[in-house]
Design a protein around this motif. Structure first.
Motif, mmCIF file in Angstrom:
data_model
loop_
_atom_site.group_PDB
_atom_site.id
_atom_site.type_symbol
_atom_site.label_atom_id
_atom_site.label_comp_id
_atom_site.label_asym_id
_atom_site.label_seq_id
_atom_site.Cartn_x
_atom_site.Cartn_y
_atom_site.Cartn_z
ATOM 1 N N THR A 152 41.225 62.616 35.721
ATOM 2 C CA THR A 152 42.175 62.805 37.162
ATOM 3 C C THR A 152 43.147 61.491 36.864
ATOM 4 O O THR A 152 44.409 61.606 37.333
ATOM 5 C CB THR A 152 41.481 62.882 38.396
ATOM 6 N N ILE A 153 42.648 60.505 36.489
ATOM 7 C CA ILE A 153 43.549 59.421 36.302
ATOM 8 C C ILE A 153 43.732 58.914 34.534
ATOM 9 O O ILE A 153 42.670 58.672 34.052
ATOM 10 C CB ILE A 153 42.986 57.929 36.821
ATOM 11 N N LYS A 154 44.910 59.367 34.324
ATOM 12 C CA LYS A 154 45.432 58.950 32.771
ATOM 13 C C LYS A 154 46.308 57.858 32.695
ATOM 14 O O LYS A 154 46.184 57.335 31.745
ATOM 15 C CB LYS A 154 46.068 60.495 32.173
ATOM 16 N N ASN A 155 47.135 57.540 33.695
ATOM 17 C CA ASN A 155 47.799 56.375 33.688
ATOM 18 C C ASN A 155 48.505 55.833 35.034
ATOM 19 O O ASN A 155 47.909 56.424 35.956
ATOM 20 C CB ASN A 155 49.361 56.784 32.736
ATOM 21 N N GLY A 156 49.384 55.300 34.911
ATOM 22 C CA GLY A 156 49.900 54.455 36.324
ATOM 23 C C GLY A 156 50.600 55.519 36.979
ATOM 24 O O GLY A 156 50.317 55.379 38.518
ATOM 25 N N THR A 157 50.867 56.687 36.789
ATOM 26 C CA THR A 157 51.357 57.727 37.517
ATOM 27 C C THR A 157 50.381 58.419 38.241
ATOM 28 O O THR A 157 50.640 58.682 39.656
ATOM 29 C CB THR A 157 52.187 59.027 36.741
ATOM 30 N N ASP A 158 49.291 58.567 37.783
ATOM 31 C CA ASP A 158 48.087 59.264 38.483
ATOM 32 C C ASP A 158 47.694 58.262 39.670
ATOM 33 O O ASP A 158 46.974 58.670 40.652
ATOM 34 C CB ASP A 158 46.927 59.495 37.524
ATOM 35 N N VAL A 159 47.601 56.773 39.106
ATOM 36 C CA VAL A 159 46.886 55.802 40.018
ATOM 37 C C VAL A 159 47.877 55.917 41.278
ATOM 38 O O VAL A 159 47.434 55.820 42.349
ATOM 39 C CB VAL A 159 47.068 54.555 39.373
ATOM 40 N N ALA A 160 49.153 55.632 41.053
ATOM 41 C CA ALA A 160 50.157 55.925 42.171
ATOM 42 C C ALA A 160 49.818 57.075 43.144
ATOM 43 O O ALA A 160 49.933 57.002 44.382
ATOM 44 C CB ALA A 160 51.488 55.542 41.749
ATOM 45 N N ALA A 161 49.882 58.222 42.657
ATOM 46 C CA ALA A 161 49.615 59.478 43.244
ATOM 47 C C ALA A 161 48.432 59.549 44.173
ATOM 48 O O ALA A 161 48.469 59.793 45.229
ATOM 49 C CB ALA A 161 49.774 60.484 42.270
ATOM 50 N N LEU A 162 47.375 58.959 43.575
ATOM 51 C CA LEU A 162 46.063 58.838 44.237
ATOM 52 C C LEU A 162 46.158 57.748 45.409
ATOM 53 O O LEU A 162 45.743 58.072 46.613
ATOM 54 C CB LEU A 162 44.842 58.384 43.222
ATOM 55 N N ILE A 163 46.954 56.751 45.195
ATOM 56 C CA ILE A 163 47.093 55.687 46.340
ATOM 57 C C ILE A 163 48.012 56.060 47.138
ATOM 58 O O ILE A 163 47.557 56.130 48.699
ATOM 59 C CB ILE A 163 47.731 54.466 45.683
ATOM 60 N N LYS A 164 48.974 56.874 47.094
ATOM 61 C CA LYS A 164 49.949 57.597 48.071
ATOM 62 C C LYS A 164 49.203 58.697 48.723
ATOM 63 O O LYS A 164 49.676 58.972 49.925
ATOM 64 C CB LYS A 164 51.197 57.992 47.189
ATOM 65 N N LYS A 165 48.483 59.284 48.085
ATOM 66 C CA LYS A 165 47.744 60.560 48.918
ATOM 67 C C LYS A 165 46.932 59.709 50.107
ATOM 68 O O LYS A 165 46.760 60.557 51.015
ATOM 69 C CB LYS A 165 46.659 61.139 47.824
ATOM 70 N N HIS A 166 46.178 58.768 49.455
ATOM 71 C CA HIS A 166 45.138 58.150 50.933
ATOM 72 C C HIS A 166 46.341 57.270 51.688
ATOM 73 O O HIS A 166 45.863 56.986 52.836
ATOM 74 C CB HIS A 166 43.964 57.467 50.154
ATOM 75 N N PHE A 167 47.150 56.524 51.110
ATOM 76 C CA PHE A 167 47.779 55.611 52.010
ATOM 77 C C PHE A 167 49.404 55.851 51.893
ATOM 78 O O PHE A 167 50.047 55.152 51.110
ATOM 79 C CB PHE A 167 47.465 53.797 51.588
ATOM 80 N N LYS A 168 49.845 56.585 52.737
ATOM 81 C CA LYS A 168 51.164 57.027 52.660
ATOM 82 C C LYS A 168 52.193 55.964 52.572
ATOM 83 O O LYS A 168 53.248 55.887 51.827
ATOM 84 C CB LYS A 168 51.643 58.002 53.622
#
Length: 219
Positions: A70-86
């Motif tokens: 689910t985490i392949k690069n910084g795009t996925d990292v940012a998406a996960l962070i924004k999902k939990h911390f808008k």
């Protein structure tokens, strides 16, 4: 006490960032760290479960992926962070300067910071991050130059168009694009046609499209 998270695969780099930020913010922050995709999922999930907020995330684009994919690069990292911390502020701090990749990050997240690691040093890093935390939008010189390539060529790509071209450049076959993009094959083909119109001026193969994009220094 504000929570900041730093994601980078180099422990010494994280240690230096953490030390500089702690001094700049006069110990009024709690710095969390992650070196790979697995640790990102663990740290973000734990903070969210404890109902703690991350106010600022410093993300390196290239990190080791998570085991679950689910985490392949910084795009996925940012998406996960924004999902939990808008409301979390995002800062991409990376060696990547490919215009299309940066354009995609800009469109997808509107990050507060996009910074080349080559543009900062120990004297400037903490001050830049603090100014971002106070509301400033920051693009380092290298990133401004790269992003201007898209603007100067008057290329009108949205986030999905950019993603399609980036995937093709990584040799993902056209028939496999729906695995990465939530669109039908026909919808993707229509977008590819418009992308080729802009870059090729006519019909062409995916290989020719990628070659022209590289010649324009977009990828």
């Amino acid at each position: 006490m504000r929570n900041i998270i730093i994601i980078d695969d180099h422990p010494l780099t994280i240690s230096a960032y953490k030390s500089l930020l702690t001094q700049e913010f006069e110990n009024n922050i709690c710095v969390h760290t992650a070196h790979n995709g697995n640790e990102v999922i663990q740290k973000v999930s734990a903070l969210a479960a404890n109902q703690e907020k991350i106010c600022l995330a410093i993300v390196d684009y290239s990190i080791p992926p998570s085991d679950d994919g689910t985490i392949k690069n910084g795009t996925d990292v940012a998406a996960l962070i924004k999902k939990h911390f808008k409301n979390c502020m995002l800062v991409f701090l990376t060696m990547h300067n490919e215009p299309l990749l940066l354009h995609n990050l800009h469109l997808k997240f509107s990050p507060q910071g996009i910074i080349s690691k080559n543009d900062i040093d120990a004297d400037s890093f903490a001050g830049i991050i603090k100014s971002i935390s106070e509301g400033k939008i920051y693009r380092s010189d290298t990133m401004i130059e790269s992003l201007s390539i898209i603007m100067n060529k008057k290329i009108n790509f949205d986030e999905i168009d950019s993603q399609i071209l980036l995937l093709l450049s990584k040799k993902v076959k056209s028939k496999d694009l729906p695995k990465y993009i939530e669109l039908s094959q026909s919808a993707i083909e229509k977008r590819k046609y418009k992308i080729k119109e802009q870059l090729l001026g006519e019909k062409g193969t995916d290989k020719e499209l990628v070659a022209v994009a590289k010649a324009y220094n977009l990828i």
